[in-house]
Design a protein around this motif. Structure first.
Motif, PDB file in Angstrom:
ATOM      1  N   ASP A  60       0.829  -1.218   0.000  1.00 48.99           N
ATOM      2  CA  ASP A  60       0.000   0.000   0.000  1.00 48.99           C
ATOM      3  C   ASP A  60       0.855   1.256   0.000  1.00 48.99           C
ATOM      4  OD1 ASP A  60      -2.407  -1.291  -0.167  1.00 48.99           O
ATOM      5  OD2 ASP A  60      -2.799  -1.247   1.986  1.00 48.99           O
ATOM      6  N   GLY A  61       1.962   1.219  -0.743  1.00 50.00           N
ATOM      7  CA  GLY A  61       2.801   2.388  -0.885  1.00 50.00           C
ATOM      8  C   GLY A  61       3.731   2.663   0.279  1.00 50.00           C
ATOM      9  N   VAL A  62       3.721   1.809   1.293  1.00 51.35           N
ATOM     10  CA  VAL A  62       4.583   1.981   2.461  1.00 51.35           C
ATOM     11  C   VAL A  62       5.717   0.968   2.392  1.00 51.35           C
ATOM     12  CG1 VAL A  62       4.720   1.891   4.975  1.00 51.35           C
ATOM     13  CG2 VAL A  62       2.676   2.828   3.861  1.00 51.35           C
ATOM     14  N   SER A  63       6.958   1.425   2.591  1.00 51.14           N
ATOM     15  CA  SER A  63       8.113   0.538   2.598  1.00 51.14           C
ATOM     16  C   SER A  63       8.340   0.010   4.006  1.00 51.14           C
ATOM     17  CB  SER A  63       9.373   1.272   2.113  1.00 51.14           C
ATOM     18  OG  SER A  63       9.297   1.520   0.730  1.00 51.14           O
ATOM     19  N   ILE A  64       8.371  -1.307   4.132  1.00 53.82           N
ATOM     20  CA  ILE A  64       8.580  -1.958   5.433  1.00 53.82           C
ATOM     21  C   ILE A  64       9.923  -2.669   5.391  1.00 53.82           C
ATOM     22  CG2 ILE A  64       7.648  -3.594   7.106  1.00 53.82           C
ATOM     23  CD1 ILE A  64       4.942  -3.262   5.548  1.00 53.82           C
ATOM     24  N   PRO A  65      10.915  -2.175   6.118  1.00 54.03           N
ATOM     25  CA  PRO A  65      12.212  -2.836   6.157  1.00 54.03           C
ATOM     26  C   PRO A  65      12.262  -3.875   7.270  1.00 54.03           C
ATOM     27  CG  PRO A  65      12.366  -0.756   7.302  1.00 54.03           C
ATOM     28  CD  PRO A  65      10.928  -0.886   6.834  1.00 54.03           C
ATOM     29  N   ASP A  66      13.303  -4.716   7.226  1.00 51.17           N
ATOM     30  CA  ASP A  66      13.602  -5.709   8.266  1.00 51.17           C
ATOM     31  C   ASP A  66      12.726  -6.948   8.105  1.00 51.17           C
ATOM     32  OD1 ASP A  66      15.008  -6.242  11.011  1.00 51.17           O
ATOM     33  OD2 ASP A  66      12.919  -6.814  11.277  1.00 51.17           O
ATOM     34  N   ALA A  67      13.404  -8.087   7.961  1.00 50.24           N
ATOM     35  CA  ALA A  67      12.699  -9.338   7.694  1.00 50.24           C
ATOM     36  C   ALA A  67      11.711  -9.692   8.792  1.00 50.24           C
ATOM     37  CB  ALA A  67      13.720 -10.472   7.523  1.00 50.24           C
ATOM     38  N   GLN A  68      12.144  -9.554  10.060  1.00 47.23           N
ATOM     39  CA  GLN A  68      11.245  -9.936  11.154  1.00 47.23           C
ATOM     40  C   GLN A  68      10.030  -9.005  11.215  1.00 47.23           C
ATOM     41  OE1 GLN A  68      13.714 -12.313  10.861  1.00 47.23           O
ATOM     42  NE2 GLN A  68      15.003 -10.717  11.777  1.00 47.23           N
ATOM     43  N   ALA A  69      10.222  -7.713  10.984  1.00 48.24           N
ATOM     44  CA  ALA A  69       9.093  -6.779  10.966  1.00 48.24           C
ATOM     45  C   ALA A  69       8.136  -7.117   9.827  1.00 48.24           C
ATOM     46  CB  ALA A  69       9.597  -5.343  10.829  1.00 48.24           C
ATOM     47  N   ILE A  70       8.679  -7.524   8.694  1.00 44.12           N
ATOM     48  CA  ILE A  70       7.823  -7.891   7.561  1.00 44.12           C
ATOM     49  C   ILE A  70       7.004  -9.132   7.901  1.00 44.12           C
ATOM     50  CG2 ILE A  70       7.800  -8.654   5.162  1.00 44.12           C
ATOM     51  CD1 ILE A  70      10.381  -6.986   4.769  1.00 44.12           C
ATOM     52  N   LEU A  71       7.610 -10.109   8.565  1.00 40.60           N
ATOM     53  CA  LEU A  71       6.861 -11.300   8.962  1.00 40.60           C
ATOM     54  C   LEU A  71       5.692 -10.934   9.875  1.00 40.60           C
ATOM     55  CD1 LEU A  71       9.716 -13.884   9.732  1.00 40.60           C
ATOM     56  CD2 LEU A  71       8.369 -13.663   7.634  1.00 40.60           C
ATOM     57  N   VAL A  72       5.936 -10.061  10.844  1.00 38.36           N
ATOM     58  CA  VAL A  72       4.865  -9.634  11.745  1.00 38.36           C
ATOM     59  C   VAL A  72       3.768  -8.922  10.961  1.00 38.36           C
ATOM     60  CG1 VAL A  72       4.298  -8.049  13.632  1.00 38.36           C
ATOM     61  CG2 VAL A  72       6.329  -9.507  13.796  1.00 38.36           C
ATOM     62  N   HIS A  73       4.162  -8.048  10.047  1.00 41.09           N
ATOM     63  CA  HIS A  73       3.180  -7.311   9.241  1.00 41.09           C
ATOM     64  C   HIS A  73       2.316  -8.258   8.416  1.00 41.09           C
ATOM     65  CE1 HIS A  73       1.501  -4.356   6.432  1.00 41.09           C
ATOM     66  NE2 HIS A  73       1.912  -5.150   5.455  1.00 41.09           N
ATOM     67  N   LEU A  74       2.965  -9.155   7.693  1.00 37.60           N
ATOM     68  CA  LEU A  74       2.215 -10.052   6.808  1.00 37.60           C
ATOM     69  C   LEU A  74       1.279 -10.965   7.598  1.00 37.60           C
ATOM     70  CD1 LEU A  74       4.997 -11.086   4.269  1.00 37.60           C
ATOM     71  CD2 LEU A  74       3.034  -9.601   3.819  1.00 37.60           C
ATOM     72  N   ALA A  75       1.799 -11.549   8.669  1.00 34.40           N
ATOM     73  CA  ALA A  75       0.974 -12.481   9.442  1.00 34.40           C
ATOM     74  C   ALA A  75      -0.166 -11.755  10.148  1.00 34.40           C
ATOM     75  CB  ALA A  75       1.840 -13.228  10.448  1.00 34.40           C
TER      76      ALA A  75
END
Length: 212
Positions: A60-75
């Motif tokens: 949605d146009g927002v850049s999310i760095p860091d693998a662990q943060a991305i996992l939390v976001h997606l889940a």
């Protein structure tokens, strides 16, 4: 969704794994990590990651760095069944420390692998010592849990993002000169993870062979 990705990165792999597990469509933007160091380019640092690291997910146009943060976001956003990051606060509290351990694995076993594969100038002996200490912690935890019937890091009946976060740099540790022979519970956990339905691999972590 767009993933800034490097095929041989364990941190990028864990994001690809969860995107696949959740059946989420996304655009893959392959980055020339080595030798091109595209992740250190000014455009990437300015718009996507101030420290020039991979992976980065655009959603949605927002850049999310860091693998662990991305996992939390997606889940949190895309897993209505709640398997990978359950709503139960007690389970989330058990998951959180393993996300930090995943960072420790990146900085030790992952760093040793970068040294051996690409010649990064690191104190390789220190990296391997640190990696073995983290692997011992994981092995002891899994062995203790197995005595009570637990099979996954957060003590859940199915894997969570704690397992995804820690898996790649454990499985890839031998590529950094770190054998897993002394960690039997950890080897069994790696095998369980690879036998999940719908498992996908990467170079160095192939899907298990299915017999006749």
């Amino acid at each position: 969704m767009r993933l800034f990705d490097y095929e041989l990165s364990g941190n990028c792999y864990k994001v690809r794994f969860l995107l696949h597990a959740l059946a989420l469509p996304y655009e893959r933007r392959a980055m020339n990590f080595h030798p091109g160091r595209e992740h250190k380019a000014a455009w990437f640092i300015e718009h996507h990651h101030p420290r020039g690291q991979l992976p980065v997910l655009e959603d949605d146009g927002v850049s999310i760095p860091d693998a662990q943060a991305i996992l939390v976001h997606l889940a949190s956003r895309y897993d209505p069944a709640g398997q990978w990051y359950p709503d139960d606060p007690a389970i989330r509290a058990r998951i959180a420390p393993w996300l930090a351990v995943a960072d420790d694995l990146t900085g030790s076993a992952g760093a040793a692998r970068l040294h051996d594969a690409f010649g990064y100038p690191l104190d390789i002996a220190a990296c391997r010592r640190a990696a073995r200490a983290v692997l011992r912690r994981l092995d002891d935890h899994l062995a203790e849990g197995a005595s009570g019937g637990a099979r996954w890091l957060a003590g859940t009946p199915v894997p969570t993002i704690a397992d995804i976060a820690c898996f790649p740099y454990v499985a890839l540790a031998p590529e950094g000169g770190i054998a897993l022979d002394a960690f039997p519970a950890l080897r069994q956990w790696v095998g369980r993870f690879r036998r999940q339905p719908g498992f996908i691999g990467m170079a160095g972590i192939m899907a298990p062979q299915i017999g006749p």
